[in-house]
Design a protein around this motif. Sequence first.
Motif, PDB file in Angstrom:
ATOM      1  N   THR A   1       3.740  -3.465  13.498  1.00 21.14           N
ATOM      2  CA  THR A   1       4.219  -3.000  14.792  1.00 21.14           C
ATOM      3  C   THR A   1       4.955  -1.683  14.601  1.00 21.14           C
ATOM      4  N   PRO A   2       5.071  -0.880  15.648  1.00 21.23           N
ATOM      5  CA  PRO A   2       5.758   0.409  15.523  1.00 21.23           C
ATOM      6  C   PRO A   2       7.233   0.231  15.183  1.00 21.23           C
ATOM      7  N   TYR A   3       7.838   1.361  14.795  1.00 23.67           N
ATOM      8  CA  TYR A   3       9.283   1.369  14.563  1.00 23.67           C
ATOM      9  C   TYR A   3       9.996   0.816  15.802  1.00 23.67           C
ATOM     10  N   PRO A   4      10.970  -0.049  15.649  1.00 18.52           N
ATOM     11  CA  PRO A   4      11.741  -0.399  14.446  1.00 18.52           C
ATOM     12  C   PRO A   4      11.239  -1.607  13.668  1.00 18.52           C
ATOM     13  N   HIS A   5       9.957  -1.954  13.804  1.00 22.87           N
ATOM     14  CA  HIS A   5       9.313  -2.929  12.926  1.00 22.87           C
ATOM     15  C   HIS A   5       9.956  -4.318  13.018  1.00 22.87           C
ATOM     16  N   HIS A   6      10.047  -4.835  14.233  1.00 24.66           N
ATOM     17  CA  HIS A   6      10.679  -6.143  14.423  1.00 24.66           C
ATOM     18  C   HIS A   6       9.923  -7.266  13.730  1.00 24.66           C
ATOM     19  N   ASP A   7       8.617  -7.099  13.532  1.00 17.73           N
ATOM     20  CA  ASP A   7       7.814  -8.204  13.002  1.00 17.73           C
ATOM     21  C   ASP A   7       8.122  -8.547  11.552  1.00 17.73           C
ATOM     22  N   ILE A   8       8.794  -7.663  10.811  1.00 14.58           N
ATOM     23  CA  ILE A   8       9.039  -7.946   9.391  1.00 14.58           C
ATOM     24  C   ILE A   8      10.312  -8.755   9.161  1.00 14.58           C
ATOM     25  N   TRP A   9      11.163  -8.897  10.176  1.00 17.60           N
ATOM     26  CA  TRP A   9      12.462  -9.522   9.942  1.00 17.60           C
ATOM     27  C   TRP A   9      12.412 -11.009   9.609  1.00 17.60           C
ATOM     28  N   PRO A  10      11.487 -11.788  10.145  1.00 23.75           N
ATOM     29  CA  PRO A  10      11.428 -13.184   9.681  1.00 23.75           C
ATOM     30  C   PRO A  10      11.217 -13.294   8.172  1.00 23.75           C
ATOM     31  N   PHE A  11      10.498 -12.361   7.585  1.00 23.63           N
ATOM     32  CA  PHE A  11      10.267 -12.375   6.142  1.00 23.63           C
ATOM     33  C   PHE A  11      11.457 -11.791   5.385  1.00 23.63           C
TER      34      PHE A  11
ATOM     35  N   SER B   1       0.851  -1.191   0.000  1.00 20.21           N
ATOM     36  CA  SER B   1       0.000   0.000   0.000  1.00 20.21           C
ATOM     37  C   SER B   1       0.884   1.237   0.000  1.00 20.21           C
ATOM     38  N   PRO B   2       0.391   2.341  -0.537  1.00 18.90           N
ATOM     39  CA  PRO B   2      -0.910   2.503  -1.182  1.00 18.90           C
ATOM     40  C   PRO B   2      -0.870   2.330  -2.690  1.00 18.90           C
ATOM     41  N   VAL B   3       0.280   1.888  -3.242  1.00 23.38           N
ATOM     42  CA  VAL B   3       0.355   1.740  -4.695  1.00 23.38           C
ATOM     43  C   VAL B   3      -0.229   0.423  -5.177  1.00 23.38           C
ATOM     44  N   SER B   4      -0.517  -0.494  -4.265  1.00 21.89           N
ATOM     45  CA  SER B   4      -1.173  -1.754  -4.595  1.00 21.89           C
ATOM     46  C   SER B   4      -2.357  -1.937  -3.669  1.00 21.89           C
ATOM     47  N   PRO B   5      -3.369  -2.661  -4.094  1.00 25.45           N
ATOM     48  CA  PRO B   5      -4.500  -2.919  -3.199  1.00 25.45           C
ATOM     49  C   PRO B   5      -4.037  -3.647  -1.941  1.00 25.45           C
ATOM     50  N   PRO B   6      -4.509  -3.255  -0.759  1.00 26.66           N
ATOM     51  CA  PRO B   6      -4.093  -3.917   0.482  1.00 26.66           C
ATOM     52  C   PRO B   6      -4.554  -5.367   0.516  1.00 26.66           C
ATOM     53  N   ARG B   7      -3.767  -6.208   1.173  1.00 26.77           N
ATOM     54  CA  ARG B   7      -4.071  -7.637   1.302  1.00 26.77           C
ATOM     55  C   ARG B   7      -4.102  -7.998   2.783  1.00 26.77           C
ATOM     56  N   PRO B   8      -4.944  -8.974   3.183  1.00 27.36           N
ATOM     57  CA  PRO B   8      -4.981  -9.383   4.590  1.00 27.36           C
ATOM     58  C   PRO B   8      -3.615  -9.821   5.107  1.00 27.36           C
ATOM     59  N   ASP B   9      -2.865 -10.544   4.272  1.00 27.91           N
ATOM     60  CA  ASP B   9      -1.511 -10.952   4.605  1.00 27.91           C
ATOM     61  C   ASP B   9      -0.574 -10.334   3.575  1.00 27.91           C
ATOM     62  N   PRO B  10       0.162  -9.300   3.943  1.00 30.69           N
ATOM     63  CA  PRO B  10       0.998  -8.621   2.951  1.00 30.69           C
ATOM     64  C   PRO B  10       2.159  -9.464   2.451  1.00 30.69           C
ATOM     65  N   TRP B  11       2.443 -10.591   3.117  1.00 33.65           N
ATOM     66  CA  TRP B  11       3.580 -11.426   2.730  1.00 33.65           C
ATOM     67  C   TRP B  11       3.167 -12.690   1.979  1.00 33.65           C
ATOM     68  N   ASP B  12       1.891 -12.848   1.680  1.00 27.57           N
ATOM     69  CA  ASP B  12       1.453 -14.116   1.099  1.00 27.57           C
ATOM     70  C   ASP B  12       2.006 -14.364  -0.304  1.00 27.57           C
ATOM     71  N   GLN B  13       2.498 -13.319  -0.958  1.00 28.08           N
ATOM     72  CA  GLN B  13       3.046 -13.487  -2.303  1.00 28.08           C
ATOM     73  C   GLN B  13       4.570 -13.591  -2.316  1.00 28.08           C
ATOM     74  N   LEU B  14       5.176 -13.636  -1.134  1.00 28.46           N
ATOM     75  CA  LEU B  14       6.628 -13.703  -1.058  1.00 28.46           C
ATOM     76  C   LEU B  14       7.221 -14.937  -1.745  1.00 28.46           C
ATOM     77  N   PRO B  15       6.584 -16.114  -1.700  1.00 32.83           N
ATOM     78  CA  PRO B  15       7.177 -17.262  -2.396  1.00 32.83           C
ATOM     79  C   PRO B  15       7.438 -17.015  -3.879  1.00 32.83           C
ATOM     80  N   GLY B  16       6.601 -16.191  -4.521  1.00 32.85           N
ATOM     81  CA  GLY B  16       6.840 -15.879  -5.926  1.00 32.85           C
ATOM     82  C   GLY B  16       8.159 -15.175  -6.131  1.00 32.85           C
ATOM     83  N   LEU B  17       8.481 -14.235  -5.242  1.00 31.69           N
ATOM     84  CA  LEU B  17       9.771 -13.559  -5.329  1.00 31.69           C
ATOM     85  C   LEU B  17      10.907 -14.540  -5.074  1.00 31.69           C
TER      86      LEU B  17
END
Length: 307
Positions: free
Chosen positions: A214-224, A176-192
């Motif tokens: 989560t707020p900065y520093p955004h720890h939740d994105i690191w597993p992905f 977002s906001p250049v793409s439609p929001p998705r319930p799981d923003p990482w569900d398309q990661l396997p394609g990459l």
Amino acid sequence: MEIIDAQIHEPSPPAALDPRYAPDVRLLVNVELAREAMDCVGVDAALVFARREYLKACVARYPDRFAGALAFDWMLGRQSEGRPWGPMVGNLDEQVAEFRATPGMLAARNSPGNADDGTLRPEFGEGRFEPLYVCAEKQGLPLFFSTHGHAGAMAPVAAAHPGLTMVIDHLGVSQSPVSPPRPDPWDQLPGLLSLAQFPNVHVKFSGAPVLSRTPYPHHDIWPFLHQVVNAFGPDRLMWGSDFTRLRRKPMIDGGELAPRDQWHLYSDSVNYLRDTTELSAADKEKMFGGTIRAVLRWTTAESSVEA
């Protein structure tokens, strides 16, 4: 450590100036706004995705701090920069060659993904972008791909054009906001991740803060993010901010500017990576500057980049 932003745009909205000012003055003000934003957060240089006039103004003013990337989709039947739908106008190969030979103009962009509904554009399935891939490969012009979550669909392009330097925008997922929001923003990661098998494919490590819940520093994105780093390695990853997007609401809210307390700050998009302990200092140096220098053969804008 040198920090190069792999994606900025012309400031939006642009500076409000008296209409009596000439167009070149308006361009210059917007160049200075971008430069000032970079200075405020410690960014040394940036690759600019914008209209040709703005690219030229940026490089002319600060040849060692800006380089340009231009969308050529309009020549292949896609509406862009006010041009209507229609057949290719002029000789694509000549225009790609001319752009590639212009000091400071280092890359182009193709948008096979549709920002409006998150699908692949019919032009991609119809092969209308193939002439661009052929010309870019021939002329040694790196191509950035805006897939809006369909990164995996680029596999046939990577296989058919092994000499084409490809960079997948925005971690290959829908943002977002250049793409439609998705319930799981990482569900398309396997394609990459499936593209890691192709050595000519690189990834723009951009927009990550908007994927966090989560707020900065955004720890939740690191597993992905670690999956991306492990698959491609830092030599094929280049950090970018796309900072003009970080202050907008999702498209479902009309795309208007959000209140300041809802912005993802430019500084946060730098610091979440620069200050993290999730990566080594050597990896950060590559992702912040070394990779984009090598992949785009970016020395200084004052030197011609050999095709």
